[in-house]
Design a protein around this motif. Structure first.
Motif, PDB file in Angstrom:
ATOM      1  N   PHE A  32      56.299  61.962  33.650  1.00 54.23           N
ATOM      2  CA  PHE A  32      55.405  61.155  34.479  1.00 54.23           C
ATOM      3  C   PHE A  32      55.106  59.861  33.748  1.00 54.23           C
ATOM      4  CE2 PHE A  32      52.343  63.047  31.661  1.00 54.23           C
ATOM      5  CZ  PHE A  32      51.382  62.072  31.501  1.00 54.23           C
ATOM      6  N   ALA A  33      54.600  58.888  34.502  1.00 53.73           N
ATOM      7  CA  ALA A  33      54.205  57.605  33.938  1.00 53.73           C
ATOM      8  C   ALA A  33      52.976  57.110  34.685  1.00 53.73           C
ATOM      9  CB  ALA A  33      55.324  56.580  34.040  1.00 53.73           C
ATOM     10  N   VAL A  34      52.068  56.475  33.976  1.00 54.14           N
ATOM     11  CA  VAL A  34      50.878  55.877  34.574  1.00 54.14           C
ATOM     12  C   VAL A  34      51.049  54.367  34.492  1.00 54.14           C
ATOM     13  CG1 VAL A  34      48.375  55.635  34.439  1.00 54.14           C
ATOM     14  CG2 VAL A  34      49.446  57.822  33.857  1.00 54.14           C
ATOM     15  N   LEU A  35      50.920  53.705  35.642  1.00 53.15           N
ATOM     16  CA  LEU A  35      51.061  52.254  35.708  1.00 53.15           C
ATOM     17  C   LEU A  35      49.805  51.660  36.316  1.00 53.15           C
ATOM     18  CD1 LEU A  35      54.133  53.465  36.846  1.00 53.15           C
ATOM     19  CD2 LEU A  35      54.596  51.207  35.993  1.00 53.15           C
ATOM     20  N   SER A  36      49.468  50.448  35.911  1.00 57.47           N
ATOM     21  CA  SER A  36      48.285  49.788  36.459  1.00 57.47           C
ATOM     22  C   SER A  36      48.625  48.356  36.838  1.00 57.47           C
ATOM     23  CB  SER A  36      47.139  49.791  35.443  1.00 57.47           C
ATOM     24  OG  SER A  36      47.476  49.010  34.324  1.00 57.47           O
ATOM     25  N   LYS A  37      47.809  47.837  37.735  1.00 59.14           N
ATOM     26  CA  LYS A  37      47.974  46.449  38.183  1.00 59.14           C
ATOM     27  C   LYS A  37      46.608  45.787  38.115  1.00 59.14           C
ATOM     28  CE  LYS A  37      50.786  44.320  41.618  1.00 59.14           C
ATOM     29  NZ  LYS A  37      51.352  44.402  42.968  1.00 59.14           N
ATOM     30  N   LYS A  38      46.553  44.658  37.453  1.00 60.91           N
ATOM     31  CA  LYS A  38      45.291  43.927  37.317  1.00 60.91           C
ATOM     32  C   LYS A  38      44.911  43.297  38.655  1.00 60.91           C
ATOM     33  CE  LYS A  38      45.225  43.345  32.526  1.00 60.91           C
ATOM     34  NZ  LYS A  38      44.551  44.440  31.966  1.00 60.91           N
ATOM     35  N   PRO A  39      43.614  43.132  38.875  1.00 59.20           N
ATOM     36  CA  PRO A  39      43.193  42.517  40.140  1.00 59.20           C
ATOM     37  C   PRO A  39      43.537  41.037  40.188  1.00 59.20           C
ATOM     38  CG  PRO A  39      41.306  42.873  38.723  1.00 59.20           C
ATOM     39  CD  PRO A  39      42.491  43.515  38.052  1.00 59.20           C
ATOM     40  N   ARG A  40      43.885  40.581  41.381  1.00 62.85           N
ATOM     41  CA  ARG A  40      44.118  39.143  41.574  1.00 62.85           C
ATOM     42  C   ARG A  40      42.778  38.477  41.846  1.00 62.85           C
ATOM     43  NH1 ARG A  40      48.514  38.270  46.081  1.00 62.85           N
ATOM     44  NH2 ARG A  40      46.533  38.010  47.070  1.00 62.85           N
ATOM     45  N   ARG A  41      42.693  37.223  41.476  1.00 60.18           N
ATOM     46  CA  ARG A  41      41.465  36.470  41.695  1.00 60.18           C
ATOM     47  C   ARG A  41      41.472  35.881  43.098  1.00 60.18           C
ATOM     48  NH1 ARG A  41      37.350  33.890  39.646  1.00 60.18           N
ATOM     49  NH2 ARG A  41      37.434  31.715  39.227  1.00 60.18           N
ATOM     50  N   VAL A  42      40.361  36.070  43.813  1.00 64.96           N
ATOM     51  CA  VAL A  42      40.210  35.540  45.169  1.00 64.96           C
ATOM     52  C   VAL A  42      39.200  34.403  45.101  1.00 64.96           C
ATOM     53  CG1 VAL A  42      39.478  36.059  47.529  1.00 64.96           C
ATOM     54  CG2 VAL A  42      40.712  37.775  46.201  1.00 64.96           C
ATOM     55  N   ASN A  43      39.565  33.249  45.653  1.00 64.35           N
ATOM     56  CA  ASN A  43      38.674  32.090  45.687  1.00 64.35           C
ATOM     57  C   ASN A  43      37.738  32.250  46.886  1.00 64.35           C
ATOM     58  OD1 ASN A  43      37.436  29.596  45.803  1.00 64.35           O
ATOM     59  ND2 ASN A  43      39.298  28.458  45.323  1.00 64.35           N
ATOM     60  N   HIS A  44      36.549  32.793  46.639  1.00 63.48           N
ATOM     61  CA  HIS A  44      35.619  33.082  47.737  1.00 63.48           C
ATOM     62  C   HIS A  44      35.021  31.808  48.339  1.00 63.48           C
ATOM     63  CE1 HIS A  44      35.837  37.401  47.320  1.00 63.48           C
ATOM     64  NE2 HIS A  44      35.744  37.254  46.014  1.00 63.48           N
ATOM     65  N   GLN A  45      34.823  30.774  47.534  1.00 65.91           N
ATOM     66  CA  GLN A  45      34.295  29.525  48.081  1.00 65.91           C
ATOM     67  C   GLN A  45      35.254  28.914  49.097  1.00 65.91           C
ATOM     68  OE1 GLN A  45      33.440  27.100  44.621  1.00 65.91           O
ATOM     69  NE2 GLN A  45      31.236  27.330  44.984  1.00 65.91           N
ATOM     70  N   LEU A  46      36.522  28.849  48.737  1.00 67.31           N
ATOM     71  CA  LEU A  46      37.526  28.296  49.646  1.00 67.31           C
ATOM     72  C   LEU A  46      37.627  29.140  50.912  1.00 67.31           C
ATOM     73  CD1 LEU A  46      39.839  26.322  50.299  1.00 67.31           C
ATOM     74  CD2 LEU A  46      41.359  27.905  49.106  1.00 67.31           C
TER      75      LEU A  46
END
Length: 92
Positions: A32-46
């Motif tokens: 087995f393998a555990v993989l992760s993905k970092k969150p993307r940044r969302v421009n809430h003001q725009l």
């Protein structure tokens, strides 16, 4: 575990890494393998400004962007029959 099954397992992990996942842990004995993905940044003001300009229509896109931008963890492994499977890890 045969070399063909190990090759399928490795190819599956490599395809996820190409999609932007990072390999956190890999165990070839179980396998087995555990993989992760970092969150993307969302421009809430725009997105807020675009929602105001489009009278709220853009808010659907904004909600979708916020939903897919969250951090994710998945487990990729081989079952008893040698088939590759993927499951989401739910973080608290």
């Amino acid at each position: 575990m045969s070399t063909q099954e190990l090759t399928k397992f490795t190819e599956s992990i490599n395809s996820k890494v190409e999609e932007g996942f990072v390999l956190e842990e890999r165990n070839d004995a179980l396998p087995f393998a555990v993989l992760s993905k970092k969150p993307r940044r969302v421009n809430h003001q725009l997105n807020f400004k675009l929602s105001c300009i489009t009278l709220g229509a853009w808010s659907l896109v904004w909600l979708y962007q916020s939903y897919i931008s969250k951090a994710r963890k998945i487990v990729v492994g081989l079952d008893e029959d040698g088939n590759v499977f993927q499951e989401n890890c739910y973080m608290g």
